[in-house]
Design a protein around this motif. Structure first.
Motif, PDB file in Angstrom:
ATOM      1  N   LEU A 201     -36.079 -10.735   9.239  1.00  9.29           N
ATOM      2  CA  LEU A 201     -36.026 -10.836  10.861  1.00  9.29           C
ATOM      3  C   LEU A 201     -35.766  -9.607  11.136  1.00  9.29           C
ATOM      4  O   LEU A 201     -36.427  -8.798  12.236  1.00  9.29           O
ATOM      5  CB  LEU A 201     -35.064 -11.891  11.163  1.00  9.29           C
ATOM      6  CG  LEU A 201     -35.582 -13.242  11.246  1.00  9.29           C
ATOM      7  CD1 LEU A 201     -34.318 -14.070  11.040  1.00  9.29           C
ATOM      8  CD2 LEU A 201     -36.492 -13.702  12.049  1.00  9.29           C
ATOM      9  N   LEU A 202     -34.874  -8.806  10.748  1.00  9.53           N
ATOM     10  CA  LEU A 202     -34.220  -7.428  11.248  1.00  9.53           C
ATOM     11  C   LEU A 202     -35.342  -6.480  10.961  1.00  9.53           C
ATOM     12  O   LEU A 202     -35.521  -5.488  11.751  1.00  9.53           O
ATOM     13  CB  LEU A 202     -32.922  -6.989  10.741  1.00  9.53           C
ATOM     14  CG  LEU A 202     -31.621  -7.762  11.022  1.00  9.53           C
ATOM     15  CD1 LEU A 202     -30.615  -7.225  10.353  1.00  9.53           C
ATOM     16  CD2 LEU A 202     -31.596  -7.397  12.644  1.00  9.53           C
ATOM     17  N   THR A 203     -36.153  -6.517   9.856  1.00  9.79           N
ATOM     18  CA  THR A 203     -37.123  -5.459   9.517  1.00  9.79           C
ATOM     19  C   THR A 203     -38.223  -5.707  10.695  1.00  9.79           C
ATOM     20  O   THR A 203     -38.743  -4.633  11.128  1.00  9.79           O
ATOM     21  CB  THR A 203     -37.666  -5.686   8.032  1.00  9.79           C
ATOM     22  OG1 THR A 203     -36.686  -5.720   7.083  1.00  9.79           O
ATOM     23  CG2 THR A 203     -38.776  -4.627   7.779  1.00  9.79           C
TER      24      THR A 203
ATOM     25  N   ALA B 169     -36.326   8.516  12.572  1.00 12.15           N
ATOM     26  CA  ALA B 169     -37.724   7.945  13.130  1.00 12.15           C
ATOM     27  C   ALA B 169     -38.349   7.453  11.731  1.00 12.15           C
ATOM     28  O   ALA B 169     -39.348   6.524  11.585  1.00 12.15           O
ATOM     29  CB  ALA B 169     -38.808   9.148  13.393  1.00 12.15           C
ATOM     30  N   ARG B 170     -37.933   7.489  10.579  1.00 11.53           N
ATOM     31  CA  ARG B 170     -38.246   6.813   9.105  1.00 11.53           C
ATOM     32  C   ARG B 170     -37.504   5.665   8.906  1.00 11.53           C
ATOM     33  O   ARG B 170     -37.742   4.907   7.851  1.00 11.53           O
ATOM     34  CB  ARG B 170     -38.100   7.963   7.961  1.00 11.53           C
ATOM     35  CG  ARG B 170     -38.949   9.043   7.998  1.00 11.53           C
ATOM     36  CD  ARG B 170     -38.734  10.076   7.380  1.00 11.53           C
ATOM     37  NE  ARG B 170     -39.264  11.515   7.246  1.00 11.53           N
ATOM     38  CZ  ARG B 170     -40.290  11.778   6.629  1.00 11.53           C
ATOM     39  NH1 ARG B 170     -41.002  10.979   6.067  1.00 11.53           N
ATOM     40  NH2 ARG B 170     -40.858  13.007   6.935  1.00 11.53           N
ATOM     41  N   PHE B 171     -36.315   5.423   9.663  1.00 14.13           N
ATOM     42  CA  PHE B 171     -35.688   4.132   9.443  1.00 14.13           C
ATOM     43  C   PHE B 171     -36.620   2.875   9.414  1.00 14.13           C
ATOM     44  O   PHE B 171     -36.307   1.927   8.410  1.00 14.13           O
ATOM     45  CB  PHE B 171     -34.448   4.007  10.724  1.00 14.13           C
ATOM     46  CG  PHE B 171     -33.605   2.916  10.563  1.00 14.13           C
ATOM     47  CD1 PHE B 171     -33.175   2.583   9.435  1.00 14.13           C
ATOM     48  CD2 PHE B 171     -33.151   1.977  11.617  1.00 14.13           C
ATOM     49  CE1 PHE B 171     -32.162   1.490   9.170  1.00 14.13           C
ATOM     50  CE2 PHE B 171     -32.551   0.994  11.447  1.00 14.13           C
ATOM     51  CZ  PHE B 171     -32.028   0.638  10.275  1.00 14.13           C
ATOM     52  N   PRO B 172     -37.355   2.423  10.443  1.00 16.78           N
ATOM     53  CA  PRO B 172     -38.113   1.348  10.097  1.00 16.78           C
ATOM     54  C   PRO B 172     -39.069   1.341   8.467  1.00 16.78           C
ATOM     55  O   PRO B 172     -38.992   0.307   8.168  1.00 16.78           O
ATOM     56  CB  PRO B 172     -39.167   1.231  11.031  1.00 16.78           C
ATOM     57  CG  PRO B 172     -38.451   2.146  12.266  1.00 16.78           C
ATOM     58  CD  PRO B 172     -37.593   3.114  11.441  1.00 16.78           C
ATOM     59  N   LEU B 173     -39.392   2.450   8.214  1.00 19.20           N
ATOM     60  CA  LEU B 173     -40.032   2.322   7.001  1.00 19.20           C
ATOM     61  C   LEU B 173     -39.104   2.204   5.756  1.00 19.20           C
ATOM     62  O   LEU B 173     -39.253   1.415   4.838  1.00 19.20           O
ATOM     63  CB  LEU B 173     -40.614   3.931   6.699  1.00 19.20           C
ATOM     64  CG  LEU B 173     -41.940   4.163   7.492  1.00 19.20           C
ATOM     65  CD1 LEU B 173     -42.630   5.585   7.411  1.00 19.20           C
ATOM     66  CD2 LEU B 173     -43.035   2.977   6.980  1.00 19.20           C
ATOM     67  N   TYR B 174     -37.863   2.929   5.944  1.00 13.03           N
ATOM     68  CA  TYR B 174     -36.605   2.377   5.015  1.00 13.03           C
ATOM     69  C   TYR B 174     -36.379   1.194   4.907  1.00 13.03           C
ATOM     70  O   TYR B 174     -36.123   0.424   3.821  1.00 13.03           O
ATOM     71  CB  TYR B 174     -35.474   3.513   5.247  1.00 13.03           C
ATOM     72  CG  TYR B 174     -35.707   4.748   5.031  1.00 13.03           C
ATOM     73  CD1 TYR B 174     -36.945   5.320   4.420  1.00 13.03           C
ATOM     74  CD2 TYR B 174     -34.867   5.846   5.761  1.00 13.03           C
ATOM     75  CE1 TYR B 174     -37.005   6.916   4.345  1.00 13.03           C
ATOM     76  CE2 TYR B 174     -34.973   7.064   5.482  1.00 13.03           C
ATOM     77  CZ  TYR B 174     -36.254   7.573   5.019  1.00 13.03           C
ATOM     78  OH  TYR B 174     -36.415   9.046   4.953  1.00 13.03           O
ATOM     79  N   MET B 175     -36.310   0.448   6.182  1.00 15.29           N
ATOM     80  CA  MET B 175     -36.010  -0.960   6.075  1.00 15.29           C
ATOM     81  C   MET B 175     -36.929  -2.033   5.531  1.00 15.29           C
ATOM     82  O   MET B 175     -36.619  -2.811   4.627  1.00 15.29           O
ATOM     83  CB  MET B 175     -35.815  -1.442   7.582  1.00 15.29           C
ATOM     84  CG  MET B 175     -34.406  -1.068   8.285  1.00 15.29           C
ATOM     85  SD  MET B 175     -33.167  -1.917   7.612  1.00 15.29           S
ATOM     86  CE  MET B 175     -33.425  -3.540   8.195  1.00 15.29           C
TER      87      MET B 175
END
Length: 421
Positions: free
Chosen positions: A401-403, A373-379
């Motif tokens: 783009l991917l972020t 669930a924290r993956f977008p924050l890490y990106m």
């Protein structure tokens, strides 16, 4: 699974499928593109970009993903940001504009394909991809360390193309496995964290220093654990710097606080091979970028405008001893090349992406949310540390783009499944 639906190569007994035409084999050109970027294999990298882009165009899944992207703020702003960073090269020259527009089209379509693949994966398939990507990063890391040790570099592992990026990506990878490692005991987690910190420090990659701190603060660790760990790390760092002030790590840490902003412009012209002095050349280039922004405040000079101006004023990179080096860091490139329009676009993109990433983690457990669930924050953390000090390139375009896409479009099934692994 509906009748007539064929499972992908990543389908499992648990029911994971990759819908549409986004097949299980697509992970391999995605990982091959990653290797090409790190090792600067241009021809192979372009081929992988074309292959991934073609999948977006010809597959129904890719077209559906593209349609969903343009309706979400973070993703559409990511496209606007990268368009300004590329297509605006028409303001400098038509040939350059055509080249950059092709680059923009290929990276955007490839990013849509990659995001579509990740979002289509079920929990088990996503976990396998995560493991394969971790193994790939570990293999590259081992190659980077071995290469430098064999060439006499006990520290400062930044001389093998752009593979230094692996130290930042490994930070994200390790924290994505935080749940799994913690299940083996808190000692296992802090051992992994200590080894990661040691490798990052020895690499000399300062972006990875900052990223490790940033992601640790965003991780699942409790507030008390974070305070205690940072306190111990700070005490050990100060002790080491005091005991060995001339060591490589001590000099690297002190260089972060070095201030060359008060030096006169005349000084920079007297430095031999100024391009080899990162603090000096950054100050010199940033001053020039500020002047270009003041001369072109609204739209800037256009993408590649600073490099064109610098080469014209100072000559080639080697002939100018590094004075004509390109801008490193979006905080200076964007004002110079895209003006106020670019500044507002980037701020809107970062705001929308951060908002989407925070909301996503909060709805899946908040402070108790799992690593997925924290993956977008890490990106987002990886992106911010990268754009802070690097020059614009294909890696940065894909990361932007991917972020945006990962933070904004419908979530991977693996992450939708729950807050914890």
């Amino acid at each position: 699974m509906r009748a007539g639906t064929r499972p992908s190569s990543d389908a499992t007994a648990s029911g994971d499928t990759v819908p549409g035409a986004v097949h299980g084999w697509l992970q391999y050109p995605i990982m091959a593109l990653y290797c090409c970027l790190l090792y600067k294999q241009v021809a192979a990298g372009v081929a992988m970009l074309v292959l991934c882009s073609a999948m977006c165009v010809v597959s129904a899944g890719g077209r559906r993903m593209a349609a969903s992207i343009v309706t979400t703020p973070a993703a559409s702003l990511a496209i606007a940001y990268t368009a300004l960073a590329t297509v605006s090269a028409f303001m400098v020259s038509w040939p350059g504009g055509i080249e950059r527009t092709v680059q923009f089209a290929l990276t955007t379509l490839a990013a849509i394909t990659t995001a579509g693949y990740l979002h289509a994966l079920g929990p088990s398939a996503f976990d396998r991809f995560r493991i394969r990507f971790a193994v790939l990063n570990l293999a590259i890391l081992m190659h980077v360390v071995a290469f430098h040790l064999l060439t006499g570099h006990v520290v400062t592992w930044k001389y093998l193309y752009d593979t230094k990026f692996v130290f930042s990506s490994m930070v994200v990878v390790v924290f994505l496995f935080e749940d799994r490692i913690r299940n083996r005991g808190i000692a296992a987690w802090f051992t992994a964290l200590s080894l990661l910190a040691l490798l990052v420090l020895m690499s000399g990659e300062r972006k990875a220093y900052v990223l490790l701190l940033l992601i640790f603060l965003m991780s699942r660790a409790s507030l008390a654990s974070k305070v205690m760990t940072l306190g111990v790390a700070a005490a050990l760092t100060m002790t080491f710097v005091s005991a060995m002030p001339q060591s490589y790590v001590a000099r690297q840490l002190r260089s972060e606080a070095a201030d060359s902003s008060q030096l006169s412009n005349r000084f920079f012209f007297t430095v031999e091979s100024i391009g080899q002095h990162s603090d000096y050349i950054r100050t010199f280039v940033n001053r020039n970028a500020q002047l270009l922004f003041e001369a072109h405040p609204v739209l800037g000079t256009g993408s590649t405008g600073y490099m064109h101006w610098a080469r014209k004023k100072y000559g080639s990179l080697t002939g100018s001893r590094g004075l004509s080096m390109n801008v490193h860091g979006e905080r200076y490139r964007v004002p110079a090349e895209n003006g106020i329009v670019g500044i507002l676009t980037v701020l809107a993109y970062l705001t929308a992406t951060a908002g989407a990433a925070v909301r996503f983690a909060w709805r899946r457990g908040g402070l108790e949310a799992g690593a997925h669930a924290r993956f977008p924050l890490y990106m987002l953390g990886l992106l911010c540390t990268y754009i802070y000090g690097e020059a614009m390139d294909t890696t940065m375009l894909l990361l932007i783009l991917l972020t945006g896409f990962i933070a904004a479009v419908p979530r991977p099934a693996a992450v939708r499944a729950g807050a914890r692994t």
